[in-house]
Scaffold this motif. Sequence first.
Motif, PDB file in Angstrom:
ATOM      1  N   TYR A   9      32.716  53.341   5.784  1.00 12.77           N
ATOM      2  CA  TYR A   9      32.127  54.499   6.282  1.00 12.77           C
ATOM      3  C   TYR A   9      32.452  54.964   7.519  1.00 12.77           C
ATOM      4  CZ  TYR A   9      29.325  58.921   6.592  1.00 12.77           C
ATOM      5  OH  TYR A   9      28.827  60.094   6.743  1.00 12.77           O
ATOM      6  N   VAL A  10      32.077  53.820   8.381  1.00 10.31           N
ATOM      7  CA  VAL A  10      32.216  53.947   9.907  1.00 10.31           C
ATOM      8  C   VAL A  10      33.735  54.247  10.287  1.00 10.31           C
ATOM      9  CG1 VAL A  10      31.995  52.750  12.095  1.00 10.31           C
ATOM     10  CG2 VAL A  10      29.969  52.450  10.479  1.00 10.31           C
ATOM     11  N   ARG A  11      34.504  53.364   9.741  1.00 10.87           N
ATOM     12  CA  ARG A  11      35.968  53.501  10.216  1.00 10.87           C
ATOM     13  C   ARG A  11      36.542  54.957   9.656  1.00 10.87           C
ATOM     14  NH1 ARG A  11      36.074  48.484   7.517  1.00 10.87           N
ATOM     15  NH2 ARG A  11      36.550  46.512   9.230  1.00 10.87           N
ATOM     16  N   ILE A  12      35.993  55.430   8.477  1.00  9.79           N
ATOM     17  CA  ILE A  12      36.884  56.722   8.006  1.00  9.79           C
ATOM     18  C   ILE A  12      36.011  57.805   8.887  1.00  9.79           C
ATOM     19  CG2 ILE A  12      35.138  57.227   6.115  1.00  9.79           C
ATOM     20  CD1 ILE A  12      38.762  57.690   6.178  1.00  9.79           C
ATOM     21  N   TRP A  13      34.819  57.540   9.328  1.00  8.66           N
ATOM     22  CA  TRP A  13      34.098  58.593  10.397  1.00  8.66           C
ATOM     23  C   TRP A  13      34.674  58.767  11.614  1.00  8.66           C
ATOM     24  CZ3 TRP A  13      31.997  59.172  15.016  1.00  8.66           C
ATOM     25  CH2 TRP A  13      30.968  60.058  14.997  1.00  8.66           C
ATOM     26  N   THR A  14      35.123  57.401  12.000  1.00  8.10           N
ATOM     27  CA  THR A  14      36.115  57.253  13.423  1.00  8.10           C
ATOM     28  C   THR A  14      37.450  58.081  13.123  1.00  8.10           C
ATOM     29  OG1 THR A  14      34.688  55.248  13.931  1.00  8.10           O
ATOM     30  CG2 THR A  14      36.545  55.866  15.200  1.00  8.10           C
ATOM     31  N   VAL A  15      38.174  57.629  12.183  1.00 10.90           N
ATOM     32  CA  VAL A  15      39.362  58.461  11.727  1.00 10.90           C
ATOM     33  C   VAL A  15      39.006  60.129  11.980  1.00 10.90           C
ATOM     34  CG1 VAL A  15      41.069  58.708   9.975  1.00 10.90           C
ATOM     35  CG2 VAL A  15      40.204  56.379  10.485  1.00 10.90           C
ATOM     36  N   ASN A  16      38.365  60.180  11.140  1.00 13.81           N
ATOM     37  CA  ASN A  16      38.174  61.894  11.359  1.00 13.81           C
ATOM     38  C   ASN A  16      37.975  62.405  12.548  1.00 13.81           C
ATOM     39  OD1 ASN A  16      38.058  64.253   9.417  1.00 13.81           O
ATOM     40  ND2 ASN A  16      35.824  64.401  10.143  1.00 13.81           N
ATOM     41  N   PHE A  17      37.175  61.637  13.483  1.00 14.87           N
ATOM     42  CA  PHE A  17      37.082  62.083  14.836  1.00 14.87           C
ATOM     43  C   PHE A  17      38.292  62.041  15.588  1.00 14.87           C
ATOM     44  CE2 PHE A  17      36.763  60.642  19.190  1.00 14.87           C
ATOM     45  CZ  PHE A  17      36.034  61.651  19.808  1.00 14.87           C
ATOM     46  N   LEU A  18      39.061  61.148  15.502  1.00 17.95           N
ATOM     47  CA  LEU A  18      40.231  61.050  16.325  1.00 17.95           C
ATOM     48  C   LEU A  18      41.264  61.920  15.616  1.00 17.95           C
ATOM     49  CD1 LEU A  18      40.535  57.081  16.394  1.00 17.95           C
ATOM     50  CD2 LEU A  18      40.045  58.575  18.377  1.00 17.95           C
ATOM     51  N   VAL A  19      41.404  62.330  14.441  1.00 18.67           N
ATOM     52  CA  VAL A  19      42.264  63.265  13.901  1.00 18.67           C
ATOM     53  C   VAL A  19      41.817  64.702  14.516  1.00 18.67           C
ATOM     54  CG1 VAL A  19      43.052  64.522  11.911  1.00 18.67           C
ATOM     55  CG2 VAL A  19      43.145  61.833  11.857  1.00 18.67           C
ATOM     56  N   HIS A  20      40.683  64.979  14.307  1.00 20.98           N
ATOM     57  CA  HIS A  20      40.186  66.046  15.075  1.00 20.98           C
ATOM     58  C   HIS A  20      40.074  66.364  16.594  1.00 20.98           C
ATOM     59  CE1 HIS A  20      38.920  66.825  10.783  1.00 20.98           C
ATOM     60  NE2 HIS A  20      39.108  68.233  11.033  1.00 20.98           N
ATOM     61  N   PHE A  21      39.776  65.117  17.129  1.00 22.22           N
ATOM     62  CA  PHE A  21      39.880  65.280  18.622  1.00 22.22           C
ATOM     63  C   PHE A  21      41.428  65.542  18.891  1.00 22.22           C
ATOM     64  CE2 PHE A  21      40.906  62.942  22.619  1.00 22.22           C
ATOM     65  CZ  PHE A  21      39.842  63.437  23.470  1.00 22.22           C
ATOM     66  N   SER A  22      42.403  64.899  18.569  1.00 25.07           N
ATOM     67  CA  SER A  22      43.621  65.182  18.891  1.00 25.07           C
ATOM     68  C   SER A  22      43.873  66.617  18.467  1.00 25.07           C
ATOM     69  CB  SER A  22      44.739  64.108  18.198  1.00 25.07           C
ATOM     70  OG  SER A  22      44.666  64.424  16.683  1.00 25.07           O
ATOM     71  N   PHE A  23      43.502  67.235  17.581  1.00 31.24           N
ATOM     72  CA  PHE A  23      43.810  68.571  17.281  1.00 31.24           C
ATOM     73  C   PHE A  23      43.065  69.418  18.192  1.00 31.24           C
ATOM     74  CE2 PHE A  23      42.212  72.315  14.552  1.00 31.24           C
ATOM     75  CZ  PHE A  23      43.135  72.787  14.466  1.00 31.24           C
ATOM     76  N   MET A  24      41.676  69.384  18.399  1.00 31.08           N
ATOM     77  CA  MET A  24      40.931  70.195  19.382  1.00 31.08           C
ATOM     78  C   MET A  24      41.200  70.138  20.536  1.00 31.08           C
ATOM     79  SD  MET A  24      39.216  72.202  17.185  1.00 31.08           S
ATOM     80  CE  MET A  24      38.484  72.743  18.933  1.00 31.08           C
ATOM     81  N   LEU A  25      41.776  69.125  21.320  1.00 32.08           N
ATOM     82  CA  LEU A  25      42.206  68.811  22.588  1.00 32.08           C
ATOM     83  C   LEU A  25      43.204  69.931  23.205  1.00 32.08           C
ATOM     84  CD1 LEU A  25      41.969  66.925  24.817  1.00 32.08           C
ATOM     85  CD2 LEU A  25      44.338  65.765  24.151  1.00 32.08           C
ATOM     86  N   ILE A  26      44.111  70.539  22.027  1.00 33.39           N
ATOM     87  CA  ILE A  26      45.294  71.454  22.376  1.00 33.39           C
ATOM     88  C   ILE A  26      44.969  72.811  21.983  1.00 33.39           C
ATOM     89  CG2 ILE A  26      46.764  69.453  22.636  1.00 33.39           C
ATOM     90  CD1 ILE A  26      48.093  70.342  20.010  1.00 33.39           C
ATOM     91  N   VAL A  27      44.055  72.924  20.902  1.00 34.41           N
ATOM     92  CA  VAL A  27      44.220  74.164  20.288  1.00 34.41           C
ATOM     93  C   VAL A  27      43.572  75.263  21.107  1.00 34.41           C
ATOM     94  CG1 VAL A  27      42.747  75.619  18.332  1.00 34.41           C
ATOM     95  CG2 VAL A  27      44.015  73.530  17.716  1.00 34.41           C
ATOM     96  N   PRO A  28      42.578  75.009  21.751  1.00 35.83           N
ATOM     97  CA  PRO A  28      41.972  76.460  22.611  1.00 35.83           C
ATOM     98  C   PRO A  28      42.723  76.782  23.657  1.00 35.83           C
ATOM     99  CG  PRO A  28      40.217  74.609  22.426  1.00 35.83           C
ATOM    100  CD  PRO A  28      41.753  74.030  21.747  1.00 35.83           C
TER     101      PRO A  28
END
Length: 391
Positions: A9-28
């Motif tokens: 659960y900790v690993r997949i939680w972190t995966v989700n954070f990294l995927v969305h972080f890479s997404f949110m870094l550039i979207v705005p």
Amino acid sequence: MEKLWNGNYVRIWTVNFLVHFSFMLIVPLLPLYLSETFGAGKDTIGMVLTGYTIMALMVRPFSGFIVDSFPRKAVLVVCGFLFFALFVGYLVAGSLAAFAIFRTLHGAPFGATTVAASTIAIDVSPSSRRGEAIGYYGLSNNLAMALGPALAIVLLEAFGGNYRALFWVSLCSSLAGLLLDVSLKLPARDFVPEKKVLSLDRFFLLKGWPEAIGIACFAFSYGILSTYVAIYGKEELGITGGTGLFFGLCAIGLIVSRLTGAHALRDGLVSRNAAMGMSVSIFGYLLFAALHNPIGYYGAALIIGLGNGHMYPAFQTMFINLAPNSLRGTANSSILTSWDAGVGLGVLIGGIFSEYFGYHSAFWAAWAVNAFGVLFYFTKIRPHFEAGKLR
């Protein structure tokens, strides 16, 4: 009580954070990038950015079927690799057309990765704490929302307005997520589908159509706001560095409400959480549309975050509770597909409204569609869910 925060659960939680972080870094900042680098107009920006969402929307129904039919770790690793690889396209795109192609293609692995990851998160969670697990899992998105735009502003200033620095950071973040995908320790065949005959319900949870309409309405509003908030703040309010703070306040609201609402979901108060979230967020959209000053700008961010943090995990729990275990991936893809459809329409229609009628008309449209979603919830969605839920 069964342990929620196990290693997977900790690993997949972190995966989700990294995927969305890479997404949110550039979207705005993409609207500003397209405007400054390629001279794109508002309606063109809307169409370019909508391509990503449309591609994710097209892929997600099939992603649910694939996740339910094949080893989920293998699906996640393949999709995670494609998500990482396509960031290279942003670095090599030398024209608006090339950027639009890479951006559109990137929506496919993002859509599939998020379906696979969220389904695995439910798989590795104790069934007695599933609603709570969904709420906490969403915190990874919210932290990415808080840190991504804030760090984007810092990097953009540090590198003298060089957007390529943001693309490199996103590339590295997605690579870290891919490495964690590989490290997951799941059974070789964690799920064998029970249903052999293909039907439409394998690609979209037909039973959840009212919930799908509702979440699409809320996504429409968020799609307009999140896409045009940076360029609106700069052009009309003179807020040049406030995008990070806006998303930071929104994320704080999301985090607070998810933390306070997780126990309520564990106790089965799904409908109450959804109603509470919608009632709060609709006021936030009204504030943003009505007050054209920093108070409305930043105040709405916090309020919308507080509302959506209760609303979204409640709706995701609804989809999961309406579906049998054999359609768990389909249920996850259905809510994400509905969200993508709403966001895509919001980005596209918001761009058209902004170009021809001004930003204020787009933000009033966001409020109006959100209000319709609230009305539809109380008249149709809540009684439908209470009558049809399986658990």
